[in-house]
Scaffold this active site. Structure first.
Site, short mmCIF file in Angstrom:
data_model
loop_
_atom_site.label_atom_id
_atom_site.label_comp_id
_atom_site.label_asym_id
_atom_site.label_seq_id
_atom_site.Cartn_x
_atom_site.Cartn_y
_atom_site.Cartn_z
N TRP A 88 -0.24 -7.77 4.52
CA TRP A 88 -1.16 -8.43 5.26
C TRP A 88 -0.87 -9.85 5.32
O TRP A 88 -0.93 -10.51 6.47
CB TRP A 88 -2.50 -8.34 4.43
CG TRP A 88 -3.84 -9.27 5.38
CD1 TRP A 88 -4.51 -8.84 6.29
CD2 TRP A 88 -3.98 -10.61 5.02
NE1 TRP A 88 -5.26 -9.86 6.60
CE2 TRP A 88 -5.09 -10.97 5.80
CE3 TRP A 88 -3.46 -11.58 4.09
CZ2 TRP A 88 -5.62 -12.12 5.99
CZ3 TRP A 88 -3.88 -12.81 4.15
CH2 TRP A 88 -5.01 -13.07 4.99
N HIS A 89 0.03 -10.22 4.31
CA HIS A 89 0.50 -11.78 4.29
C HIS A 89 1.37 -11.87 5.35
O HIS A 89 1.70 -12.89 5.86
CB HIS A 89 0.74 -12.26 3.17
CG HIS A 89 -0.53 -12.53 2.12
ND1 HIS A 89 -1.12 -11.61 1.53
CD2 HIS A 89 -1.07 -13.80 1.69
CE1 HIS A 89 -2.11 -12.12 0.79
NE2 HIS A 89 -2.07 -13.24 1.14
N GLY A 90 2.29 -11.09 5.60
CA GLY A 90 3.26 -11.20 6.44
C GLY A 90 4.08 -9.93 6.66
O GLY A 90 4.32 -9.35 5.76
#
Lengths: 482, 316
Positions: A324-326
């Site tokens: 989700w963060h990247g």
């Protein structure tokens, strides 16, 4: 527009005045105004994606109504629910992960780059946040935790509310949506708390985080070998950079919302005072971790079943959270790292720890507690190396440099090197103020100082610090890239 | 709501007062900074330049002409108004500010080269900030520098991100009468990578140049154009050298200004006198300054006249 910009300093009071003095005649009018200014706020970043945020919101809103209408026909309601999930996750997948997966596949297969071409895709700001917020609403409606609203305007305001639109907190429909459906009353105390939170958030972002960033970036972006102590110092300062940056943003968002009579959820609760990794994850980015807990971990079975199943569920949550963060394997590795750190807790079968401040009734933690806090911080900091590294290769190189006596010199170098001591000093100021004010919502609530002018003078000192410390080319909020 | 707004207004007033106080304090300290870009303004604005000869130009004046040598050879007082990275549009503003606070010189040695006629805006802009509380200074600088509005009018905002200046009364000055000789060793990297220098003319700068020369002629101040030494290989890289020389020759003829050309000196063949293709090091600067001083002496153009009438504000 970034929160730490002159544009926002002009935008916020203007919206405040119009909200309470012009558009206060009706709830609908106020909500419509919120939607318009929120879209203006978002469009300031990139107007091309206004349509996307509206589409995601509209789909989610419409799905909620259809799910309720066809609830008696179970498979139909489920299909609508799944379709909306597919749409929202699909939007996120295309904009954020398409090139990542294409590139990964092209590496795996010979001649892959022609088989799996990448596109020129611009990542819309805040997409990870508002899609999750919209998905959460749909799930809550399907699971009958909230009744669907037929008021599109209030729903658009819920998804697009400008203080939390681009970097959270990721709000639950059960908390935020009802606030847009009822009349807001101006509360002086709440508004004053809001201003204090904004000031505190700006201090953490501009003075602490951006000062740490100067050294962190000089080491991580140097493109050349560094001694172990330099990497450890950079990792420690990055830990405080990301904390100051992200919690600062959240505080500004929460404070800004208070000015409009809206209460957002707390997103950070002194995470670096955690005595264990599970406790850390109950204090860090609370809105995201609770979202994953409620919408991924618990539906998978949570901590019911065998220890293997629990670890599997934990691993899935952290891998998806990392992703989700990247769109980079470093984030996946970071998630996996934290999942593995949960193993001792899973094996022991321990009950969740309290999130009460550890020294309730005492001034300082005991020796054992302090050791746990330091160990937890070091483990989290090692994870931040994965998070901050540009690639797995860089992360590996850094980890290879760390073992060695030279690395330990970081402990005192942080305080004496010209390039780190300023950042270290500000970190200590922040930690001291947070520790002293740990029982308060905001450390800047100087309620023991009875004279208002003295309090205002102290706040003015913070304003001076923020103005003087702000960089001409200010670093963007880290979580804007997610 | 009223009470909240009143409290916020009081708080805002306190913040504004604090920012103004902070800005005044930081400005005062920066004015006293020994750093060259700040120190060069202090003498000028505080009326401490009583000079018969002014040397004007960009960094090829600032680092190349030693007032100590001019003074000893010519038996006068000189001052170097050179500005690093600054074309004539900035040089003329500094000259006029100098004249507002200081007596008229007898002679101006004006360095001219391929960069003089550009329009400088932005480079080392912070050198102007400590004096923006001075209305004369502010008016002059705002006319040529596109300083952003927040930096102009929000107290303390223009100093954001800058280290708090070190204030040391006993700090050794980095300039002597505006001159900053360099002890750097020769580095030919930039020259090797350079495709060429181009002489460019910004019409705004040219207009200021013409007006300045007319003003000097009217008030009887002698002007001499100087081509400062250039490392020979670098000189060959000025792609439109003839155009440049024709341009300055035309103005020299128009205003009866002698031109002194030092681009063919023996030192121009020797990198040990330079730190890069266009800048002499201290050794080279002192050698050049001596030759320049001797030539000025032999020309017999220095005058004793002193005019203490300051330049009126309307000049800005």
């Amino acid at each position: 527009m970034p929160f730490n910009s002159l544009a926002y300093a002009l935008f916020l009071p203007t919206v405040f005045f119009l909200y309470w003095f012009v558009f206060n005649k009706s709830i609908k009018g106020q909500n419509l105004f919120i939607v318009l200014v929120s879209y203006l706020f978002y469009g300031w970043w990139d107007w091309r994606f206004l349509g996307l945020i509206f589409l995601v919101s509209f789909f989610s809103w419409g799905s909620g109504l259809l799910i309720e209408r066809y609830r008696h026909r179970g498979h139909m309601a489920k299909s609508i629910y799944l379709l909306n999930l597919f749409f929202a996750l699909g939007v996120l997948g295309v904009f954020k992960y398409f090139n990542f997966f294409m590139h990964s596949l092209s590496v795996l297969f010979p001649g892959g780059s022609s088989l799996f071409p990448t596109w020129k895709i611009v990542l819309p700001v805040g997409i990870s946040f508002y899609t999750f917020q919209a998905i959460g609403y749909t799930v809550d409606v399907y699971k009958q935790k909230i009744a669907p609203t037929n008021d599109l305007i209030s729903f658009l305001a819920f998804v697009g509310f400008f203080p939390q639109l681009v970097a959270g907190p990721i709000e639950r429909s059960t908390n935020l949506l009802p606030q847009f459906q009822q009349k807001r009353i101006f509360d002086e105390r709440s508004a004053s708390d809001g201003l204090r939170l904004i000031l505190w958030g700006l201090f953490k972002k501009v003075v602490v985080a951006d000062t740490c960033a100067l050294y962190v970036d000089s080491i991580f972006n140097a493109g050349q070998a560094q001694p172990g102590s330099a990497w450890l110092m950079a990792a420690i300062l990055f830990a405080y950079q990301i904390y100051g940056d992200f919690s600062g943003y959240s505080d500004i968002a929460i404070g800004s919302a208070r000015l409009f009579g809206i209460r957002l959820m707390r997103n950070f609760d002194l995470p670096y005072t955690s005595r264990s990794i599970p406790e850390f994850w109950r204090r860090w980015h609370i809105s995201l971790t609770t979202w994953f807990r409620d919408y991924v971990y618990i539906p998978l079975g949570g901590n019911r079943g065998s220890k293997m199943k629990v670890f599997r569920n934990t691993l899935i949550v952290f891998l998806t959270s990392g992703l989700w963060h990247g769109a980079n394997y470093t984030f996946v590795a970071w998630g996996a790292y934290h999942a593995f750190l949960f193993i001792p807790t899973i094996l022991k079968g321990k009950r969740p720890l309290s999130t009460e401040p550890i020294t309730t009734g005492r001034l300082l933690p005991g020796a054992l507690e302090f050791a746990k806090i330091v160990l937890t911080f070091l483990l989290v900091t090692l994870g931040w190396i994965l998070f901050r590294s540009a690639s797995m290769g860089q992360a590996w190189d850094i980890f290879c440099q760390l073992p060695g006596k030279e690395t330990l010199s970081a402990a005192y170098k942080l305080f004496i090197l010209p390039e780190t001591r300023k950042a270290t000093s500000w970190v200590f100021c922040m930690l001291l103020l947070e520790w002293i004010g740990k029982s308060k919502e905001c450390p800047l609530l100087f309620d023991r100082i009875k004279t208002p002018l003295v309090r205002y003078g102290l706040y003015a000192v913070f304003v001076l610090l923020i103005i003087y410390s702000s960089q001409p080319d200010s670093t963007q909020f880290i979580y804007f890239q997610f | 709501m009223k009470r909240f707004l009143l409290k916020f207004a009081v708080f805002s007033a306190i913040c504004l007062a604090a920012c103004i106080g902070g800005d005044l304090l930081v400005s005062k300290v920066y004015q006293r900074s020994p750093l060259p870009q700040y120190a060069s303004w202090y003498d000028v604005i505080h009326g401490q330049v009583h000079a018969d000869v002014i040397v004007n130009g960009n960094s090829r004046t600032w680092a190349l002409v030693s007032p100590a040598i001019l003074d000893s050879v010519l038996n006068i007082s000189s001052y170097n108004l050179g500005m690093d990275g600054s074309a004539f549009n900035r040089q003329v503003v500094k000259y006029h500010l100098f004249r507002h606070y200081n007596p008229k010189p007898s002679l101006i040695i004006q360095n001219v080269d391929h960069m003089t006629m550009e329009f400088s805006d932005g480079y080392q802009r912070s050198q102007f900030y400590p004096y923006l509380w001075n209305p004369v200074f502010r008016k002059a600088v705002f006319a040529i520098e596109s300083i952003p509005v927040p930096d102009r009018y929000i107290p303390l905002f223009r100093y954001r991100g800058k280290p708090f200046p070190q204030f040391n009364r006993n700090a050794r000055p980095m300039l002597y009468k505006g001159y900053a000789g360099s002890d750097r060793a020769w580095d030919g990297t930039a020259l090797r990578n350079l495709t060429g220098f181009t002489f460019t003319i910004d019409p705004r700068t040219e207009a200021m140049f013409d007006a300045f020369l007319r003003e000097m002629a009217a008030e009887g101040t002698k002007v001499v154009f100087v081509y400062a030494p250039f490392y020979e290989e670098g000189l060959r890289k000025i792609v439109n050298s003839e155009e440049m020389r024709s341009f300055y020759a035309a103005y020299a003829q128009k205003y009866d200004i002698p031109i002194l050309d030092y681009t063919k000196l023996d030192i121009c063949k020797d990198t040990s006198y330079f730190y890069n293709a266009s800048h002499l090091n201290r050794r080279g600067a002192e050698a050049y300054s001596r030759v320049l001083a001797e030539d000025i002496k032999s020309m017999g153009i220095l005058k004793e006249a002193k005019d203490i009438t300051p330049v009126p504000d309307s000049a800005f």
